[in-house]
Design a protein around this motif. Sequence first.
Motif, short mmCIF file in Angstrom:
data_model
loop_
_atom_site.label_atom_id
_atom_site.label_comp_id
_atom_site.label_asym_id
_atom_site.label_seq_id
_atom_site.Cartn_x
_atom_site.Cartn_y
_atom_site.Cartn_z
N TYR A 58 -54.51 14.30 -22.77
CA TYR A 58 -53.73 15.48 -22.42
C TYR A 58 -54.42 16.70 -23.03
CZ TYR A 58 -50.09 19.05 -22.64
OH TYR A 58 -49.39 20.23 -22.55
N ASP A 77 -51.67 22.74 -18.20
CA ASP A 77 -51.58 21.34 -18.61
C ASP A 77 -52.55 20.50 -17.79
OD1 ASP A 77 -49.40 21.68 -20.47
OD2 ASP A 77 -48.09 21.92 -18.72
N SER A 134 -49.11 17.23 -12.67
CA SER A 134 -48.02 17.54 -11.72
C SER A 134 -47.61 16.32 -10.89
CB SER A 134 -48.46 18.67 -10.78
OG SER A 134 -49.61 18.30 -10.04
N ASN A 135 -48.18 15.17 -11.19
CA ASN A 135 -47.86 13.94 -10.47
C ASN A 135 -46.61 13.32 -11.10
OD1 ASN A 135 -47.76 11.24 -9.52
ND2 ASN A 135 -49.97 11.24 -9.16
N LEU A 136 -45.54 13.23 -10.34
CA LEU A 136 -44.25 12.74 -10.86
C LEU A 136 -44.34 11.31 -11.37
CD1 LEU A 136 -41.74 14.27 -8.29
CD2 LEU A 136 -42.35 15.11 -10.57
N GLU A 137 -45.26 10.53 -10.83
CA GLU A 137 -45.39 9.15 -11.29
C GLU A 137 -45.85 9.08 -12.75
OE1 GLU A 137 -47.87 6.84 -8.76
OE2 GLU A 137 -46.81 7.39 -6.91
N TYR A 138 -46.43 10.16 -13.24
CA TYR A 138 -46.94 10.18 -14.62
C TYR A 138 -46.13 11.11 -15.51
CZ TYR A 138 -51.07 7.70 -12.95
OH TYR A 138 -51.92 6.75 -12.42
N SER A 139 -44.92 11.45 -15.08
CA SER A 139 -44.11 12.40 -15.85
C SER A 139 -43.78 11.87 -17.25
CB SER A 139 -42.83 12.74 -15.09
OG SER A 139 -42.07 11.57 -14.84
N SER A 140 -43.50 10.59 -17.36
CA SER A 140 -43.18 10.04 -18.68
C SER A 140 -44.42 10.01 -19.58
CB SER A 140 -42.61 8.62 -18.55
OG SER A 140 -43.54 7.74 -17.93
N LEU A 151 -46.90 12.17 -19.35
CA LEU A 151 -47.12 13.57 -19.71
C LEU A 151 -46.22 13.98 -20.88
CD1 LEU A 151 -48.45 16.31 -19.14
CD2 LEU A 151 -46.59 16.76 -17.51
N GLU A 152 -44.96 13.61 -20.83
CA GLU A 152 -44.04 13.97 -21.90
C GLU A 152 -44.42 13.29 -23.21
OE1 GLU A 152 -41.78 16.37 -21.80
OE2 GLU A 152 -42.69 16.68 -19.84
#
Length: 506
Positions: A368, A417, A434-440, A442-443
Amino acid sequence: MSYRKYVTYFSFLLLPFLLNSQDDKTASETAQKPNIVFIIADDVNWDDIGPYGHKNIRTPHLDQLAQDGMLFTNAFLTTSSCSPSRTSIISGLYPHNTDAEQLAWPLPEEKKTFVQELKNAGYWTGLAGKYHMGEYVNDDFNVLWEMQWNDNIGLKGLDRRLVGDGSGCDDWIKLLQERPKDQPFFTWLASADAHRPFYEGIIENPHGPEDVILPPYVPNTEGVKKDFALYYDEVSRMDEYIGKVVAELEAQNVADNTIILFVSDNGRAFPRDKTTLYEGGIKTPWIIKWPAKIKGGQTNTELVSAVDIAPTFMQMAGLEPLQEFDGFSFMPLLENNDIPIRDEIYAEDHFHDYEDYTRAVRTKQFKYIKNYYADLPNTPSADIIRGLGWQSMLEEKEKGTLNEAQLKCFIAPRDTDELFDIIKDPYELNNLASNLEYSSVLEDMKSRLEKIRTATNDILPTERTPDDFFRETGLPTKYRIRPRPSKAVYMKARAEGRVLVNPDFK
């Protein structure tokens, strides 16, 4: 007990076993403190040497060093800038804690170094080659032979040539030969290879464009390939000196009890490498050889950081690492490849010719990157801009032939980001932020970064530093001052409402 304290405590308990593990040594030999030879390359990418799989760069001596020692495949620097990387290594601190985080800021007098601790413990300490850490580190070395510039050659004090063959390695063997023979020794051998500018004819059998393997973020042009080939030549020249060092240690009959660690200060001086937090900026070659203690031919895949070097060297010398160190010893990895010492590494990018402020956290799978100054383009260092490869890229940009990855250095604003799956995307071309599949993911990575920032007191500056060079030409602005004043001097001027400029600028 915290994870970090547990690792440090465990590794220190393990030290006596490591230092007494060879059966065929006498008790007196085993008790002898090891010698330490630290070899640091300048602007060399982790995968631009043979041991990491490059088929065309000629590095036979590094190949042999890896065969005789342990090669690390997940080793990282704390920054991708020359002097901040070196001051971070010697102090065991993240750059923002050194007060030398910007290019050419000297390490302050009050900062302790592992070299100073080794010297106090009876080691003879010497440095030969590139220095770049400031006057207050001088006394940490019994002998300091800094490479010298030929000031009669160069453009307005830029792109100068060195006295000698240009490698910066001319005095390495002399330093080893002239050391006292009745003390354990530590030497910091610092190459100027492969720092720009590049010159033709520096080795007998030069590399050609046909030898070049390009990453996808630079265009496949004759100019770029020629630039890379000249860079390869400098890597090979450095390799020759490493072979001479190993041969000298063997000739002195001290090779078995001498530790050699080879790293680079940052990645190669090409766009999207040096001065960035991508793999080409902060991932480093990392090979350690210690015949008395380490079985050769091993590969280690655990994460290590350059901030771990200081505590490790102290522990190897039988000393307890300083409490203020930000890193911790990787000694356990030398005995057991399956003992991780960290879950992530942290890296930072500050001013280097141009203003920037970027942070990164890297696990084995993900990276990240947070660009705090996203309004600025990801401009490479000024010597890259003046180089052949960048000029070729500019021509291709005018033609409209650069792809998305190759245009990244020119784009502003850039992404705030960036998230990459390094295993699937080793060149970091596909931003997953910005890929929702990787939101967790990213957080999680954001949380890791903020925890490290908080724990190490990493704070965003209130003001930006003016660029030392014009981003279009790579030529100096009025703000370029050499020798560069310390951070304390800059902060004092800022508090007084002044901006430091070069009085001789024309």
